[in-house]
Design an enzyme around this catalytic site. Structure first.
Site, PDB file in Angstrom:
ATOM      1  N   LYS A 228       3.773  11.855   0.290  1.00  0.00           N
ATOM      2  CA  LYS A 228       2.432  11.297   0.465  1.00  0.00           C
ATOM      3  C   LYS A 228       1.507  12.488   0.635  1.00  0.00           C
ATOM      4  CE  LYS A 228      -0.139   8.324   3.671  1.00  0.00           C
ATOM      5  NZ  LYS A 228      -1.193   8.161   2.680  1.00  0.00           N
ATOM      6  N   GLU A 273      -3.586  10.932  -6.261  1.00  0.00           N
ATOM      7  CA  GLU A 273      -4.195  11.482  -5.049  1.00  0.00           C
ATOM      8  C   GLU A 273      -5.161  12.577  -5.462  1.00  0.00           C
ATOM      9  OE1 GLU A 273      -2.930  10.110  -2.201  1.00  0.00           O
ATOM     10  OE2 GLU A 273      -4.094  11.211  -0.699  1.00  0.00           O
ATOM     11  N   LYS A 395       4.430   3.562   3.953  1.00  0.00           N
ATOM     12  CA  LYS A 395       4.129   4.984   4.179  1.00  0.00           C
ATOM     13  C   LYS A 395       4.840   5.408   5.453  1.00  0.00           C
ATOM     14  CE  LYS A 395      -0.369   3.607   5.985  1.00  0.00           C
ATOM     15  NZ  LYS A 395      -1.771   3.510   5.570  1.00  0.00           N
TER      16      LYS A 395
END
Lengths: 529, 385
Positions: A228, A273, A395
């Site tokens: 992440k 991202e 997450k």
């Protein structure tokens, strides 16, 4: 305007989500077009009037109210629109003139010449009552903040029209206020509006935090893992010759990130991202922060903080909708697509192979480098679903860093917390003095807030307007994701995502941490030192 | 035995009469001629509260003292533990009612307008219009007059005598709603909001959070004035003071206890309860209640929201900004002291009007926020806002 004002008032005071939905449904059912459409646009944040920003409203009120009294009132009330609505001196001779309709207000603001906006607003403020003034000011500043999200407003519309919320989201970005077609569809008088896809935004798929009990129940073989990354989630849409960068809430960022948009020379919709990266190395979030919340960008910013997108997923390849495919197949399509297109300023977020949860936990603990916030777990068979479905995606953020700091200043919060000192600035010791290292306004319970508020009031040594300086006596254990050098803070350091982890009522302030300790936590501090 | 004046009350009266009679004071008293001690030489702020030195007594002390003059019965002004208390008959009755055994043993009632000499100070109580029995304390000493107004309001309230402006050299005022955002709308409009909601949701109970002393009775009289003649249901904590108000001649119409037994009866009824109870477990006996709150704080939306109030009613027993500033004009004092509330704004305003003004920063009055009073369970005993 009166109906809209009544709706806003009722929503403000309605504590329950279902009650709010009921109020919205009533409004949609009872209010004619285009008033209800403008109301929906206001609630979903789809209206913006460039010329009516808070600074202009402050200037206007300064012509009618003593500035000192206004400042004291604003500090007390904690909300600009409400302060102005309440303090606005009514002119009895205007009381009989008719207040404007919402349609009049929206069109008036749209058509008015630059420079004459505030004159128009002033006239309206004089004819409206306090509720009307509040609604007007909320409307023209574009931030209602009345506890109704865009999602809730759309949910109410879907419920009222017996529509599927996902379908409403799907067509949403092809629509423009005041949404006559949408209301016709909801009332069964018209066709479903065209998804208007083109370069519109598609609802993004979001994840839930992974709780310990979730993990033990999950089969590791059913999930893929990937890093992440510590930037902001974006959707890249290149369709019909248009190129758009959207935030995860559908706000457009294309203007601020031409260095991404200019390289979207393909026909696809991607999920990734947004980062700042130099020579392939991800920069701290702070560098990206410099480029956010701007409508345009300077050449220097493009040079010093070049943007990069790390790709997670593919939603459309050309006109082909891939969202119904399982994640593993979409991933394969993404890899093939990337090999074929090789877009500049973009790369693939690598998958993280793992055998079981223990190994993955170890990988997560070991990841301290820049740009990694933790891990994402995605079910191999999960289709791409807009919203935040529970189960397919999780997450798993890496463990936070913590530090014992000393409370230095407190400020009253806004909205529901406007009577509480709820924004805390804390510092650590540098020699015998405290230097501020961050600010946090969450991480405590409501009960703890009451205690903190009382502590602040009883230990105030100085007041600066809304800010109170307190004596060095309360230790706050602060959790944060990482710490970076910063020129904006006196301490030279800035924390990422600081929050109050624990209130150390027991710990004497002199035993709190020192600045050197925090400096050692900077990513790459050893190498730099 | 009179503990307040060495002589008898009658004597003080005899002494006072000619002075009062000959004392038509100028609306705007001149600055102190030299030789008159400034009132800040004989009225002192002490940890116990405001101390009138030449009289040897405190006004609304927050800690127990030998002799206290109490302006009104709210618990932050009338505290237990004082040895001798002087107040209006209604205030003394309210204190006896609320404090029970902790009520002061030694009390002296003083009617409005009746002068009395205490030490070297001539004292009078004058209506403050805040709640039943509430009084301003008019102090005269060494050629100066100081008025300590306690808490007050200026608008019509059928439950108490109206505020009477007394020209003076120093006016001591509260500032609970001392910001220009606080402008209480007309009371009847607020009550009509309540009646409208009751007509709109006839099956739901309407529970109005209101302080036991003053606000509760005021809301009832406003409802009656608006033509509401059905019984009003009361939380147990509100009953004794309603009875006491009745004894002092305040008509409240038919009142009934909101007991659990009355569950069926309470559907669609109007219920009054202390603010804390209105949003708490107590209200479970009501069917799907609309929670209303009668308070000046309700003017600020976020305050109402914090309390989980669905129907805010801006009804206050304190002066709003316009009443505060109008009162400064009416008493015409060249100097103003602000005791508690949002004193900065009022001091600023007064200064701009050419009035010398300062904040006394008295502690212990008016919890800054309504919710704090509720948290402490003061709803039943606390003062109204």
């Amino acid at each position: 305007m009166n109906r809209f004002a009544a709706l806003i008032d009722a929503l403000v005071f309605m504590p329950s989500r279902n009650g709010k939905i009921r109020l919205l449904i009533d409004h949609f059912a009872e209010t004619p077009d285009p008033e209800r459409g403008w109301a929906l646009a206001a609630l979903t944040g789809s209206l913006s009037f460039r010329e009516a920003k808070p600074a202009a409203i402050r200037q206007l009120v300064a012509t009618r109210v003593d500035p000192e009294l206004f400042a004291l009132s604003y500090d007390y009330v904690g909300d600009l629109a409400e302060t102005v609505a309440l303090i606005w001196p009514e002119r009895p001779e205007r009381a009989n003139s008719l207040p404007p309709s919402l349609d009049e207000v929206v069109r008036g603001l749209h058509d008015v010449k630059r420079g004459q906006v505030m004159e128009l607003v002033e006239g309206w403020l004089d004819t409206l009552d306090a509720s009307g003034r509040f609604a007007l000011l909320k409307l023209i500043t574009g931030s209602l903040r009345i506890g109704v999200s865009a999602r809730l407003a759309k949910t109410a519309l879907a419920e009222w029209g017996k529509l599927d919320i996902a379908e409403v989201e799907e067509v949403w970005h092809g629509l423009t206020p005041p949404y006559a077609g949408l209301f016709a569809w909801a009332e069964g008088r018209g066709e479903r509006p065209a998804a208007g896809h083109g370069a519109g935004f598609r609802p993004m798929m979001l994840s839930h935090p992974l709780e310990e009990e979730d993990r033990t129940a999950l089969d590791p073989a059913a999930y893929c893992a990937e890093w992440k990354w510590d930037g902001i989630r974006v959707q890249l849409v290149a369709r019909d010759g248009q190129r758009r960068v959207y935030s995860r809430t559908g706000d457009e960022l294309s203007g601020a990130f031409p260095d991404v948009a200019d390289h979207m020379l393909f026909d696809a919709v991607l999920d990734g991202e947004l980062l700042v990266a130099r020579d392939g190395v991800v920069a701290p979030f702070n560098d990206l922060q410099q480029r956010l919340n701007r409508k345009s960008v300077t050449a220097a910013m493009l040079r010093d903080g070049p943007a990069w997108v790390r790709l997670y997923d593919i939603l459309f390849d050309g006109g082909e909708d891939l969202r119904g495919l399982p994640f593993s197949e979409r991933r394969a399509r993404l890899e093939r697509w990337y090999e074929a297109v090789r877009p500049r300023r973009m790369d693939l977020s690598p998958l993280v192979p793992f055998q079981g949860w223990e190994q993955l936990a170890a990988l997560r603990e070991g990841a301290r480098e820049n740009g990694i916030e933790g891990l994402m777990l995605k079910r191999r068979d999960s289709p791409y679903l807009g919203g935040r479905p529970k189960g397919p995606w999780f997450k798993w953020k890496r463990g936070a860093l913590t530090l014992d700091t000393v409370l230095m200043y407190a400020q009253r919060g806004h909205g529901k917390r406007s009577s509480f000192y709820s924004d805390f600035t804390f510092g650590v010791w540098r020699g015998a003095e405290l230097v501020p290292v961050g600010k946090a306004y969450f991480g405590f319970t409501d009960a703890e807030l009451v205690e903190l508020d009382r502590w602040v009031r009883n230990h105030t040594v100085r007041k600066y307007g809304p800010v109170r300086e307190v004596s060095a006596g309360l230790v706050l254990e602060v959790a944060f994701d990482s710490v970076h050098p910063s020129t904006r803070h006196k301490s030279g350091l800035a924390m990422r995502f600081p929050r109050i982890h624990r209130i150390r009522w027991d710990k004497p302030a002199p035993e709190a941490d020192r600045l050197e300790t925090l400096a050692r936590m900077v990513v790459g501090a050893d190498a730099a030192a | 035995m009179r503990l307040w004046d060495e002589g008898a009350g009658a004597m003080a009266l005899a002494w006072a009469r000619p002075i009062l009679g000959g004392m038509a004071p100028a609306l705007h008293p001149q600055p102190l001629p030299s030789g008159r001690p400034h009132p800040d030489r004989w009225i002192k702020v002490q940890p116990e509260g405001l101390y009138v030195e030449p009289g040897g007594f405190h006004i609304d002390p927050v800690r127990p003292v030998e002799r206290a003059v109490v302006t009104h019965g709210h618990s932050d002004h009338a505290r237990p533990g004082n040895r001798h208390v002087l107040a209006t008959p209604a205030t003394l009755a309210i204190m006896a009612q609320r404090m029970g055994e902790a009520a002061p043993a030694s009390t002296q009632p003083l009617e409005y307008g009746e002068p009395i000499r205490i030490g070297d100070v001539l004292v009078r109580l004058v209506p403050a219009g805040h709640v039943l029995g509430s009084a301003q304390v008019v102090l005269e000493h060494a050629g100066s007059r100081v008025v300590v107004s306690g808490d007050y309001k200026r608008r019509l309230d059928r439950t108490c005598a109206p505020f009477e402006p007394v020209p003076c050299d120093v006016f001591v005022t509260e500032a609970t709603f001392g910001l220009p955002v606080f402008r209480h709308p007309p009371d009847l409009g607020e009550v009509e909001k309540l009646l409208h909601s009751m007509a709109l949701f006839p099956e739901r109970s309407h529970v109005v959070g209101a302080y036991a002393l003053g606000k509760c009775q005021r809301v009832i009289t406003l409802l009656r004035a608006a033509g509401y003649d059905r019984p009003v249901y009361l939380h147990g904590a509100l009953e004794p003071l309603c009875t006491l108000y009745g004894r002092f001649g305040v008509e409240l119409g038919e009142l009934r206890p909101a007991t659990v037994a009355a569950r069926e009866e309470l559907k669609g009824a109007l219920v009054l309860a202390p603010p804390a109870a209105a949003t708490d477990r107590w209200a479970r006996r009501l069917s799907d209640p609309v929670v209303a709150m009668a308070s000046g704080w309700m003017r600020v939306r976020q305050r109402a929201r914090q309390r989980g109030v669905e129907l805010p009613l801006v009804i206050s027993d304190h002066a709003d900004w316009d009443e505060l500033t109008q009162t400064l004009e009416d008493v015409g004092a060249p100097e103003v002291w602000v005791t508690h509330g949002r004193e900065e704004a009022l001091v600023h305003h007064a200064t701009r009007r050419g009035i010398r003004a300062r904040a006394l920063a008295l502690i212990g009055f008016e919890e800054e926020d309504l919710e704090e009073a509720a948290v402490k369970g003061e709803g039943a005993r606390g003062k109204g806002a």
